[in-house]
Design a protein around this motif. Structure first.
Motif, PDB file in Angstrom:
ATOM      1  N   THR B  34       7.540  30.792 -11.921  1.00  0.00           N
ATOM      2  CA  THR B  34       8.924  31.112 -12.282  1.00  0.00           C
ATOM      3  C   THR B  34       9.929  30.279 -11.503  1.00  0.00           C
ATOM      4  O   THR B  34      11.110  30.630 -11.445  1.00  0.00           O
ATOM      5  N   ARG B  35       9.449  29.214 -10.850  1.00  0.00           N
ATOM      6  CA  ARG B  35      10.340  28.322 -10.126  1.00  0.00           C
ATOM      7  C   ARG B  35      11.127  29.052  -9.024  1.00  0.00           C
ATOM      8  O   ARG B  35      12.304  28.771  -8.804  1.00  0.00           O
ATOM      9  N   GLU B  36      10.475  29.993  -8.401  1.00  0.00           N
ATOM     10  CA  GLU B  36      11.092  30.644  -7.237  1.00  0.00           C
ATOM     11  C   GLU B  36      10.400  30.121  -5.995  1.00  0.00           C
ATOM     12  O   GLU B  36       9.290  29.602  -6.061  1.00  0.00           O
ATOM     13  N   ARG B  37      11.059  30.287  -4.868  1.00  0.00           N
ATOM     14  CA  ARG B  37      10.522  29.676  -3.643  1.00  0.00           C
ATOM     15  C   ARG B  37      10.071  30.742  -2.642  1.00  0.00           C
ATOM     16  O   ARG B  37      10.890  31.487  -2.127  1.00  0.00           O
ATOM     17  N   LEU B  38       8.798  30.754  -2.369  1.00  0.00           N
ATOM     18  CA  LEU B  38       8.267  31.666  -1.353  1.00  0.00           C
ATOM     19  C   LEU B  38       8.351  30.950   0.000  1.00  0.00           C
ATOM     20  O   LEU B  38       7.372  30.412   0.505  1.00  0.00           O
ATOM     21  N   THR B  39       9.552  30.974   0.557  1.00  0.00           N
ATOM     22  CA  THR B  39       9.838  30.236   1.799  1.00  0.00           C
ATOM     23  C   THR B  39       9.184  30.931   2.996  1.00  0.00           C
ATOM     24  O   THR B  39       8.725  32.074   2.878  1.00  0.00           O
ATOM     25  N   PRO B  40       9.145  30.278   4.148  1.00  0.00           N
ATOM     26  CA  PRO B  40       8.474  30.877   5.305  1.00  0.00           C
ATOM     27  C   PRO B  40       8.953  32.282   5.664  1.00  0.00           C
ATOM     28  O   PRO B  40       8.101  33.163   5.852  1.00  0.00           O
ATOM     29  N   PRO B  41      10.238  32.556   5.755  1.00  0.00           N
ATOM     30  CA  PRO B  41      10.600  33.937   6.091  1.00  0.00           C
ATOM     31  C   PRO B  41      10.175  34.936   5.025  1.00  0.00           C
ATOM     32  O   PRO B  41       9.753  36.052   5.345  1.00  0.00           O
ATOM     33  N   ARG B  42      10.254  34.547   3.792  1.00  0.00           N
ATOM     34  CA  ARG B  42       9.851  35.447   2.704  1.00  0.00           C
ATOM     35  C   ARG B  42       8.352  35.700   2.755  1.00  0.00           C
ATOM     36  O   ARG B  42       7.892  36.834   2.594  1.00  0.00           O
ATOM     37  N   ARG B  43       7.617  34.631   2.966  1.00  0.00           N
ATOM     38  CA  ARG B  43       6.165  34.760   3.058  1.00  0.00           C
ATOM     39  C   ARG B  43       5.791  35.629   4.255  1.00  0.00           C
ATOM     40  O   ARG B  43       4.925  36.494   4.162  1.00  0.00           O
ATOM     41  N   ARG B  44       6.483  35.422   5.349  1.00  0.00           N
ATOM     42  CA  ARG B  44       6.160  36.173   6.555  1.00  0.00           C
ATOM     43  C   ARG B  44       6.400  37.672   6.365  1.00  0.00           C
ATOM     44  O   ARG B  44       5.586  38.506   6.756  1.00  0.00           O
ATOM     45  N   TYR B  78      16.372  41.152   6.021  1.00  0.00           N
ATOM     46  CA  TYR B  78      17.016  41.798   4.878  1.00  0.00           C
ATOM     47  C   TYR B  78      17.098  40.850   3.686  1.00  0.00           C
ATOM     48  O   TYR B  78      16.957  41.266   2.541  1.00  0.00           O
ATOM     49  N   ARG B  79      17.313  39.582   3.957  1.00  0.00           N
ATOM     50  CA  ARG B  79      17.366  38.632   2.845  1.00  0.00           C
ATOM     51  C   ARG B  79      15.987  38.454   2.215  1.00  0.00           C
ATOM     52  O   ARG B  79      15.859  38.358   0.985  1.00  0.00           O
ATOM     53  N   ALA B  80      14.974  38.417   3.052  1.00  0.00           N
ATOM     54  CA  ALA B  80      13.621  38.297   2.514  1.00  0.00           C
ATOM     55  C   ALA B  80      13.279  39.527   1.678  1.00  0.00           C
ATOM     56  O   ALA B  80      12.693  39.415   0.600  1.00  0.00           O
ATOM     57  N   LEU B  81      13.656  40.688   2.163  1.00  0.00           N
ATOM     58  CA  LEU B  81      13.364  41.912   1.412  1.00  0.00           C
ATOM     59  C   LEU B  81      14.086  41.911   0.074  1.00  0.00           C
ATOM     60  O   LEU B  81      13.531  42.332  -0.946  1.00  0.00           O
ATOM     61  N   GLU B  82      15.286  41.440   0.061  1.00  0.00           N
ATOM     62  CA  GLU B  82      16.048  41.371  -1.182  1.00  0.00           C
ATOM     63  C   GLU B  82      15.315  40.489  -2.193  1.00  0.00           C
ATOM     64  O   GLU B  82      15.166  40.857  -3.365  1.00  0.00           O
ATOM     65  N   PHE B  83      14.827  39.347  -1.707  1.00  0.00           N
ATOM     66  CA  PHE B  83      14.066  38.456  -2.576  1.00  0.00           C
ATOM     67  C   PHE B  83      12.790  39.130  -3.085  1.00  0.00           C
ATOM     68  O   PHE B  83      12.505  39.119  -4.288  1.00  0.00           O
TER      69      PHE B  83
END
Lengths: 161, 161
Positions: B34-44, B78-83
DNA sequence: GCCGAAGCGTTATGAAATAACATAACTAGG
DNA sequence: CCTAGTTATGTTATTTCATAACGCTTCGGC
């Protein structure tokens, strides 16, 4: 109430005058029947909820508490809310961190809400969980309380888009 | 998880090793589709949720964030959780102020939880709202999202009372 | 009247979430 | 390429929500 709404305020107005007094008197009577005490802070918080056009935050109640403009101390209001919830005179809406007076007759019922994301109004309704937890309960779960909060648009806000 | 529970911890253990890596890889793949980015903070943050035995508070995540013991800054988490919520990889449990990884296949589903008040476990299930909002919708309501959280005792805690 | 329980006032603190703004990293168009 | 626009992150500070703890008062049964 939701100030971010373009609609006329008070599509869901709070109580005042005789209606307010009646509602408080009914709570009073209910308390006397069950030997509970509707003390001044509890009565005051209930009044504020009943008067309001919509869900009130705890700190809205704190700010509005004193007729002279003096705010309450937080524990005063939180304790009153705990009491009002226990007796079924008020409900907490988890997804808003806010409180509403109960609109249903009789305590002990299960509450559910339709929350308008536009005008902020919260409409209480009686949910039907007859089938919802059958599987869980046959698997050994004991359901005690249920929180059901639906978010969307109320009829008025839906029309105007 | 609920430390106030007398039961063996981890009736609902978190993921580790290969299972964890697989779950993260699945999320990664889903993102790429879906062209979204699982960036390091999100992955963590996703890893931390998946590893956990139960619902995690935001500040638990903040404290556990750094492998070296360094906490994260609140907005990072909080931003990672939102994502993660937006993509359907995690859910917020309103009545706990806590977060869980999604256990269901496929995004966009409606989540509901059975929360054990003894051991703190949160079991996700697929709710059935087929009849629930019929009256509301025919009255003009547009329901967008629903929060359903049932509290009680899970089978294990119910037995031991 | 005495006693225990429930309620209240008050101070202080803890827990949860976001505002605001600067910097960095992707990515689509030229 | 490279550069403009968008998306994401880092950082500081603050706001919002909720409760702990303690002493005093009030109520209701004995």
């Amino acid at each position: 109430m939701g100030a971010d709404c373009h609609h006329a305020e008070s599509a869901h107005p709070g109580l005042e005058g005789v209606a307010l007094a009646d509602a408080v008197a009914a709570a009073q009577a209910q308390c006397e029947r069950t030997r509970e005490r509707l003390t001044p802070p509890r009565r005051r918080v209930l009044e504020l909820l009943l008067e309001s056009d919509g869900p009130m935050k705890a700190y809205d109640l704190i700010a509005a508490y004193g007729q002279d403009g003096e705010p309450a101390k937080p524990p005063t209001v939180y304790r009153a809310l705990e009491f009002l919830e226990r007796l079924g005179f008020a409900h907490r809406i988890e997804s808003l961190n806010a409180y509403v007076p109960c609109k249903m007759e009789g305590a002990g019922h299960r509450a559910a809400f339709l929350i308008c994301e536009c005008c902020g109004a919260a409409q209480e309704f009686e949910p039907d969980f007859s089938a919802q937890f059958a599987a869980a309960e046959s698997a050994g779960y004991a359901v005690r309380t249920v929180t059901l909060e639906a978010r969307g648009l109320c009829p008025a806000c839906k029309v105007e888009g």
